[in-house]
Design a protein around this motif. Structure first.
Motif, mmCIF file in Angstrom:
data_model
loop_
_atom_site.group_PDB
_atom_site.id
_atom_site.type_symbol
_atom_site.label_atom_id
_atom_site.label_comp_id
_atom_site.label_asym_id
_atom_site.label_seq_id
_atom_site.Cartn_x
_atom_site.Cartn_y
_atom_site.Cartn_z
ATOM 1 N N ILE A 75 4.747 11.172 13.990
ATOM 2 C CA ILE A 75 6.026 10.435 13.869
ATOM 3 C C ILE A 75 6.110 9.785 12.498
ATOM 4 O O ILE A 75 7.164 9.790 11.851
ATOM 5 C CB ILE A 75 6.147 9.384 14.979
ATOM 6 C CG1 ILE A 75 6.200 10.075 16.355
ATOM 7 C CG2 ILE A 75 7.379 8.513 14.776
ATOM 8 C CD1 ILE A 75 6.112 9.127 17.520
ATOM 9 N N MET A 76 4.973 9.219 12.044
ATOM 10 C CA MET A 76 4.961 8.567 10.740
ATOM 11 C C MET A 76 5.235 9.587 9.638
ATOM 12 O O MET A 76 5.909 9.283 8.649
ATOM 13 C CB MET A 76 3.613 7.899 10.509
ATOM 14 C CG MET A 76 3.557 7.016 9.287
ATOM 15 S SD MET A 76 4.656 5.574 9.408
ATOM 16 C CE MET A 76 3.711 4.558 10.530
ATOM 17 N N THR A 77 4.699 10.793 9.816
ATOM 18 C CA THR A 77 4.935 11.835 8.805
ATOM 19 C C THR A 77 6.413 12.211 8.744
ATOM 20 O O THR A 77 6.916 12.604 7.691
ATOM 21 C CB THR A 77 4.080 13.078 9.135
ATOM 22 O OG1 THR A 77 2.717 12.683 9.334
ATOM 23 C CG2 THR A 77 4.145 14.092 8.008
ATOM 24 N N MET B 197 -9.398 13.986 4.607
ATOM 25 C CA MET B 197 -8.046 13.776 4.103
ATOM 26 C C MET B 197 -7.527 12.398 4.493
ATOM 27 O O MET B 197 -6.914 11.709 3.675
ATOM 28 C CB MET B 197 -7.106 14.859 4.663
ATOM 29 C CG MET B 197 -5.644 14.692 4.227
ATOM 30 S SD MET B 197 -5.440 14.819 2.437
ATOM 31 C CE MET B 197 -5.834 16.555 2.195
ATOM 32 N N TYR B 198 -7.829 11.981 5.766
ATOM 33 C CA TYR B 198 -7.406 10.643 6.194
ATOM 34 C C TYR B 198 -8.022 9.584 5.305
ATOM 35 O O TYR B 198 -7.355 8.611 4.926
ATOM 36 C CB TYR B 198 -7.807 10.407 7.650
ATOM 37 C CG TYR B 198 -7.054 11.268 8.654
ATOM 38 C CD1 TYR B 198 -5.818 11.821 8.354
ATOM 39 C CD2 TYR B 198 -7.592 11.494 9.932
ATOM 40 C CE1 TYR B 198 -5.168 12.605 9.273
ATOM 41 C CE2 TYR B 198 -6.922 12.280 10.863
ATOM 42 C CZ TYR B 198 -5.712 12.839 10.529
ATOM 43 O OH TYR B 198 -5.056 13.621 11.437
ATOM 44 N N SER C 267 -7.616 5.571 1.270
ATOM 45 C CA SER C 267 -8.156 4.944 0.061
ATOM 46 C C SER C 267 -7.055 4.739 -0.971
ATOM 47 O O SER C 267 -6.938 3.672 -1.579
ATOM 48 C CB SER C 267 -9.267 5.834 -0.507
ATOM 49 O OG SER C 267 -9.708 5.314 -1.739
ATOM 50 N N VAL C 268 -6.224 5.784 -1.179
ATOM 51 C CA VAL C 268 -5.122 5.664 -2.154
ATOM 52 C C VAL C 268 -4.135 4.587 -1.721
ATOM 53 O O VAL C 268 -3.634 3.801 -2.535
ATOM 54 C CB VAL C 268 -4.401 7.017 -2.311
ATOM 55 C CG1 VAL C 268 -3.155 6.867 -3.196
ATOM 56 C CG2 VAL C 268 -5.337 8.053 -2.892
ATOM 57 N N LEU C 269 -3.875 4.520 -0.430
ATOM 58 C CA LEU C 269 -2.918 3.526 0.082
ATOM 59 C C LEU C 269 -3.432 2.108 -0.119
ATOM 60 O O LEU C 269 -2.667 1.204 -0.468
ATOM 61 C CB LEU C 269 -2.668 3.791 1.569
ATOM 62 C CG LEU C 269 -1.517 3.013 2.220
ATOM 63 C CD1 LEU C 269 -0.193 3.315 1.531
ATOM 64 C CD2 LEU C 269 -1.418 3.345 3.699
ATOM 65 N N LEU C 270 -4.755 1.916 0.069
ATOM 66 C CA LEU C 270 -5.318 0.578 -0.103
ATOM 67 C C LEU C 270 -5.305 0.152 -1.562
ATOM 68 O O LEU C 270 -5.104 -1.030 -1.878
ATOM 69 C CB LEU C 270 -6.745 0.543 0.432
ATOM 70 C CG LEU C 270 -6.906 0.560 1.957
ATOM 71 C CD1 LEU C 270 -8.392 0.595 2.328
ATOM 72 C CD2 LEU C 270 -6.239 -0.666 2.561
ATOM 73 N N LEU D 224 1.775 11.025 -0.328
ATOM 74 C CA LEU D 224 0.732 10.904 0.694
ATOM 75 C C LEU D 224 1.162 11.576 1.992
ATOM 76 O O LEU D 224 0.360 12.236 2.665
ATOM 77 C CB LEU D 224 0.435 9.421 0.950
ATOM 78 C CG LEU D 224 -0.166 8.656 -0.251
ATOM 79 C CD1 LEU D 224 -0.336 7.193 0.100
ATOM 80 C CD2 LEU D 224 -1.494 9.269 -0.671
ATOM 81 N N LEU D 225 2.452 11.416 2.362
ATOM 82 C CA LEU D 225 2.939 12.035 3.596
ATOM 83 C C LEU D 225 2.939 13.551 3.482
ATOM 84 O O LEU D 225 2.691 14.253 4.470
ATOM 85 C CB LEU D 225 4.352 11.518 3.926
ATOM 86 C CG LEU D 225 4.442 10.033 4.321
ATOM 87 C CD1 LEU D 225 5.900 9.580 4.390
ATOM 88 C CD2 LEU D 225 3.767 9.801 5.671
#
Length: 1182
Positions: free
Chosen positions: A1060-1062, A1138-1139, A1144-1147, A1165-1166
């Protein structure tokens, strides 16, 4: 015994050697009895002795036998006019010449005769009227009265310097006497003639000196007393009633009784339509015709046996027989009055008689040349022309007596022909108007005839004819017809009106003039020229018809009508005599009107009541039923109609100030009509209702365009000089104040709407009462529709006023409904309700649906007014009053849909009502959900009511029909599903204990979230709503996971939440694109763009929810994947890696970076997660 032979067509073609002439005679009227045989006199009968029946009245002979004692054989001066009056259809286009047969013979004998010729010629259309102009009689009268002195002086100076009255010889009277006795002897019947011996055998000598000339009328412009003038107006020249509808006109005959005394009566025994070659003539003849036995028709002639028949006599006999279509001539020869013998001669043999031989072709050429000569030079209607040939002269001259009279400085138009000519012009014009199948191509001719008629008359003496002519002129311009220039030109019109200058140019091409007589307008230098074939041709022919101006512009057409109306009214006013006459007013000074100050509605009601009441007293002193009274009524009505058309045209041009001015003038004309009319005819009442309707229309337009009042006021205040003069004429009869309130340019739209409503009400009252009841259902339907519409407008006006009062009250932080608001609601509702009754009376379901829709809106405004505030910043719970008014609104909208029946009847109205009903349900559900009345109702009840209202609103969302509202319906449906999903989400979270109910709430939430996402995806302008719905759906999945115990189930739930987030990629791509556009615009114009519908603060708030939720999902997935006891595959490991990478990139992402950069990172990212999760990007459906 009188005999009318309209269709007895008898023709004869006469052959004479190599000559041939065509002659056809149609008897139009005959007062003679059927032809009877003549008495054949014995030889040696002495005609000097009078028969026993001599000079007794005889229908067989008519006036032919009584010439000795006063009835002169010469034509009367107005004989052609008498015939023209009787056969008005022939005048104008039907015939070329109208005259006495004696005049025709005299003209055709000009080349053969040395005697003088003096004739008056008048033109009417294509027709020439010929009358004998007896100069001797005229000058005898001039010596007694002083009239025509200028003509006598002119005659003596240029024609006959030694003029003196010539007396007839005794031989002349002797021949006349024995001819009369012979005719009486020849009468066959009971009164058979026998000689009567008398001591006075020389009766003829005794009668010799006596001569009775033609009876000349009194000069029409000589001074008369007031009593004589009144009698002249009322009796001999009285005009009857003239109405506005041509087929109903009763245009009178002028000189109805006065014609006899003025020499205007048709005294001929028979009137014949004679066609001689190509010349059509209406001739009058008194020749006695005998018949019977083997002689069906013969004419009798008496000849002296010692005197052979000459050419003049032969032509005379031949023409008489041709005109009367008599095939044979009986000649009685005598010697000194003693009968010798009889001889029968056929008509076609007359030209070959010994000593009387003449060519019929030459006579035909003479007739054609004379007619061409006269047509070429007698070009001006209303002018009196004089055709003159002196005795023994070969020169024929034509004078324009009218021009000569006008050139004389001391003469005052003393022309006795003026009035008969004017009356004939009037009669011909009125006859053409009265024809049922009249074509517009004749309008130019009619207009020319009437203008010439008016030009000839003196207004002081002949006001009645002038006024009637002006009315007919005004009636030529059809006010209720649309006509293109092309159609008018095809009908014979022209873009230029008739011009006298054109006539003058036509008259310039005449025969050469001799140097010794500059007064003659044309001259025949030698009578011998008349015998030359086609010597004279009509170089400037009489107009076949006048031209009628083509007026495409309605205003110009109406201005012509009003110009004639004004002239007609002035003519009438000049004829009205009153001792206490009104003081003369300056036509250049506007009339001050007394406007009353509007204080309260009661004053308006009082003045509006005058709309239906006719006036009473007349001020000018007219006698009721007089011609002035009747014509004024028609002129007032005609002016009112003209101003009505002007107002209607100005309304179509959106010149509402001008339109109000014109309808005001129309109603003032009607007020003047009422003031002099004892009763109002049906057609006047119907027209009055139309005026009131138009006045209502104009007031309504002024109210709707109130912002342009300054321009409208300038148009309204302007007034032409013609309008001012017409108002002065109206004010002679009425103050014209009855409609002042209805035609006032109000200072506020409420007043104008109210006046408009009252005008429609007055029109409705006219059509539903009295003689008009049930007479005009179509017009009544239009009035009721207008009445319903204006009441709807008033209802909307007060409804908007109520909304404005509510807004002002909310700005002042007042929580209660004021009494003023409630009063406005009542007014609005009352007008809507009355409008409903009007539309219901004519079964107008569409307009009833619109009014019900407006009533629903009014109920919503009332509901909004009852939404109280609990404190200064928030409103209170949803109140019962709100629910009551919203339910009333829903009821009215539902009734509107029922009235329409289906979308196919009226698509636009159906869509509008359907939308408003859906909106009302949605507003009710939203308010009930957001401001739940928990103090009065249970949560479950509120949830049921919200769900029911939301679903009903959803039912009226038309998602299938392609229309302008389809995106709005989609957005509303998506919002409804989102709200329902959120409500079930909340119920699922708060529900404790009942697992079955929780599962039901969970299923409903999933269903509505899914529908909401699908609908938001189909919209390109709702990315924030889509993102919010997806995030709520993710939160719903997270809450569901929290209640799960199995790791595998939790992992599955988390994976679904990540899918759903994607799906937020579509929302973020729309937001990113919008932000990029804004950035480019900012760089180009160096200003921040606010035109976009994107709410940046809302985006930031949603990102604030998105990042933690995204991070939480990734972290939980990483944890559960690493702690799982199940052996992971390489694929699983790659997904977990991948998660970790995305997490890591999001943080490490910069939280202070520009919004565009952050959204671009989210999209990146999505996109990385999409292949891992198996999610397919979703977008709008194809």
């Amino acid at each position: 015994m009188e005999e009318q032979e309209q269709d007895s067509r008898r023709s004869a073609v006469v052959y004479l050697g190599n000559n041939e002439v065509k002659s056809q005679a149609v008897v139009k009227y005959s007062a003679a009895p059927p032809a009877s045989t003549f008495a054949l006199l014995q030889e040696q009968t002495d005609l000097k002795l009078p028969p026993a029946n001599w000079l007794r009245e005889s229908a067989q002979l008519g006036p032919a036998g009584s010439t000795v004692l006063g009835s002169s054989s010469r034509s009367k001066p107005f004989s052609s006019f008498g015939m023209a009056y009787d056969f008005i259809d022939c005048v104008g286009d039907g015939v070329d010449v109208v005259s006495d047969s004696e005049n025709i013979k005299k003209l055709l004998k000009i080349p053969y005769s040395k005697s003088h010729v003096s004739m008056a010629v008048h033109r009417v259309g294509r027709t020439l009227l010929l009358d004998e102009l007896d100069i001797q009689e005229l000058f005898m009268r001039s010596s007694q009265t002083g009239d025509w002195a200028w003509l006598k002086e002119f005659y003596q100076r240029l024609i006959d310097q030694k003029w003196q009255r010539k007396k007839k010889s005794k031989e002349h009277w002797y021949q006349k006497a024995i001819l009369s006795k012979f005719l009486y002897y020849s009468i066959n019947g009971d009164g058979a003639a026998e000689p009567v011996h008398s001591h006075h055998s020389d009766t003829d000598e005794d009668c010799g000196p006596v001569e009775y000339g033609p009876s000349w009328p009194a000069t029409f412009n000589s001074s008369t007393s007031d009593a004589d003038e009144h009698e002249c107006l009322e009796n001999p020249y009285a005009l009857g009633h003239v109405t506005s509808v041509p087929k109903e006109q009763n245009l009178p005959t002028l000189f109805n009784e006065g014609e006899n005394s003025q020499g205007l009566r048709n005294d001929f025994v028979r009137n014949i339509l004679w066609t001689f070659e190509d010349i059509h003539m209406l001739v009058g003849s008194n020749m006695p015709i005998f018949g019977g036995g083997r002689y069906p028709a013969v004419s009798l002639r008496l000849r002296d046996n010692n005197k052979p028949i000459n050419v003049l006599t032969g032509i005379d006999y031949w023409l008489d027989n041709l005109m009367c279509n008599v095939p044979e001539l009986v000649m009685c020869f005598h010697v000194n009055g003693i009968v010798q013998k009889y001889e029968m001669i056929k008509t076609e043999d007359i030209p070959d008689l010994e000593n009387s031989n003449f060519s019929t072709r030459v006579v035909k050429d003479i007739a054609q040349n004379i007619l061409s000569f006269l047509k070429s030079n007698c070009t001006k209607e209303g002018h009196t022309y004089w055709l003159f040939k002196a005795s023994g002269s070969d020169i024929v001259k034509l004078y324009d007596l009218t021009t000569l009279c006008e050139e004389d400085p001391e003469e005052k138009c003393q022309n006795p022909f003026t009035l008969p000519v004017a009356v004939l012009l009037y009669k011909v014009a009125s006859n053409m108007i009265l024809k049922k199948k009249q074509n517009r191509k004749h309008y130019g001719t009619i207009r020319t005839l009437l203008l010439n008629c008016i030009r000839l008359l003196d207004e002081a003496r002949h006001a009645q004819i002038i006024a009637s002519a002006h009315y007919m002129l005004s009636d030529l311009f059809q006010l209720d017809e649309e006509e293109s220039a092309e159609e008018a030109l095809r009908a014979g019109g022209s873009e230029d009106s008739y011009s006298e200058e054109e006539e003058e140019q036509e008259g310039d091409e005449t025969s050469s003039k001799p140097s010794d007589d500059s007064k003659a307008i044309a001259v025949i230098k030698s009578v011998g020229e008349l015998s030359v074939p086609e010597k004279y041709t009509s170089t400037s022919p009489i107009r076949p018809s006048g031209v009628f101006p083509v007026l495409q512009d309605k205003e110009e057409r109406c201005r012509h009508v009003l110009s004639y109306v004004l002239k007609g009214l002035k003519a009438i006013d000049s004829s009205i005599k009153k001792e206490t006459d009104l003081p003369s007013a300056d036509p250049h000074t506007p009339i001050p009107l007394k406007y009353e100050v509007r204080v309260q509605t009661g004053a308006v009601q009082k003045h509006i009541s005058l709309l239906l009441r006719p006036g009473s007293a007349t001020n000018s002193g007219m006698i009721h039923g007089s011609w002035q009274h009747r014509l004024k009524l028609q002129f007032f009505l005609k002016a009112s109609k003209a101003y009505y058309v002007l107002s209607d045209a100005a309304t179509n041009l959106l010149k509402f100030g001008r339109a109000l001015r014109y309808i005001k003038l129309a109603l003032q004309c009607h007020d003047a009509y009422c003031s002099i009319s004892s009763s109002l005819p049906t057609h006047v009442l119907l027209f009055h209702s139309q005026c009131l309707c138009l006045c209502g229309d104009v007031q309504l337009m002024l109210a709707q365009n109130f912002s342009n009042r300054a321009a409208y006021l300038e148009e309204y205040s302007y007034q032409t000089q013609e309008d001012q003069e017409l108002l002065h004429c109206l004010h002679r009869e009425s103050s014209c104040q009855a409609f002042i309130m209805a035609t006032d340019l109000g200072s506020d739209p409420e007043y104008q709407l109210f006046i408009s409503s009252k005008c429609y009400e007055a029109a409705n009252d006219l059509l539903t009462s009295g003689s008009l009841q049930g007479l005009q259902p179509e017009q009544l339907e239009q009035v009721l529709k207008r009445l319903g519409n204006i009441r709807n407008e008033l209802g909307v006006f007060y409804m908007n006023q109520a909304a404005a009062m509510q807004t002002d009250r909310e700005g002042e932080m007042k929580c209660y409904v004021t009494a003023a608001e409630q009063e406005v609601w009542k007014k609005s509702f009352s007008f809507f309700e009355n409008g409903m009754h009007n539309f219901e009376a004519i079964s107008d379901d569409t307009n009833m649906a619109l009014l019900l829709c407006n009533m629903g809106r009014l109920m919503r405004i009332c509901a909004q007014a009852h939404s109280g505030q609990s404190d200064e910043h928030s409103r209170g719970e949803f109140s019962p009053e709100e629910a009551l008014y919203y339910n009333k609104a829903i009821n009215y909208y539902s009734q509107a849909l029922c009235r329409l029946g289906g979308r196919d009847r009226n698509t636009s109205v159906w869509d509008s009502v359907n939308w408003e009903l859906s909106t009302t349900y949605f507003t009710l559900a939203t308010l009930l959900q957001d401001y739940a009345p928990l103090s009065r109702k249970a949560q479950e009840q509120i949830e049921r009511e919200v769900t029911e209202a939301m679903l009903k609103s959803l039912r009226y969302c038309d998602l299938q029909t392609e229309s302008a509202r389809q995106p709005l319906y989609q957005y509303r449906a998506a919002t409804i599903n989102h709200r329902l999903a959120s409500m079930y989400h909340s119920c699922f979270r708060n529900q404790v204990g009942d697992e079955g109910l929780r599962k039901q709430h969970r299923a409903h939430a999933e269903l509505h979230y899914s529908k909401a996402v699908s609908l938001f995806l189909s919209l390109s302008d709702a990315p924030c709503e889509l993102l919010r719905t997806l995030l709520e759906r993710v939160a719903f999945a997270e809450f569901t996971m929290a209640g799960q115990s199995s790791s595998a189930v939790k992992l599955k739930t988390l994976t679904g939440a990540l899918d759903i987030m994607t799906d937020t990629r579509h929302a973020f791509s729309l937001i990113h694109k919008e932000l990029q556009i804004n950035t480019v615009l900012n760089l180009l114009f160096c200003v921040s763009s606010t035109s976009s519908g994107l709410n940046r603060q809302e985006v930031k708030r949603l990102i604030g929810v998105f990042e933690p939720s995204f991070s939480f999902l990734l972290l939980q997935l990483i944890k559960m994947s690493t702690t799982s006891k199940r052996k992971s595959s390489n694929k699983d490991e790659d997904r977990v890696n991948m998660y970790r990478q995305v997490y890591s990139v999001l943080l490490r992402s910069d939280k202070t970076a520009p919004l565009v950069s952050r959204i671009a990172l989210y999209l990146q990212l999505l996109e990385q997660l999409a292949p891992q999760t198996g999610s397919v990007p979703k977008g709008p459906p194809p």
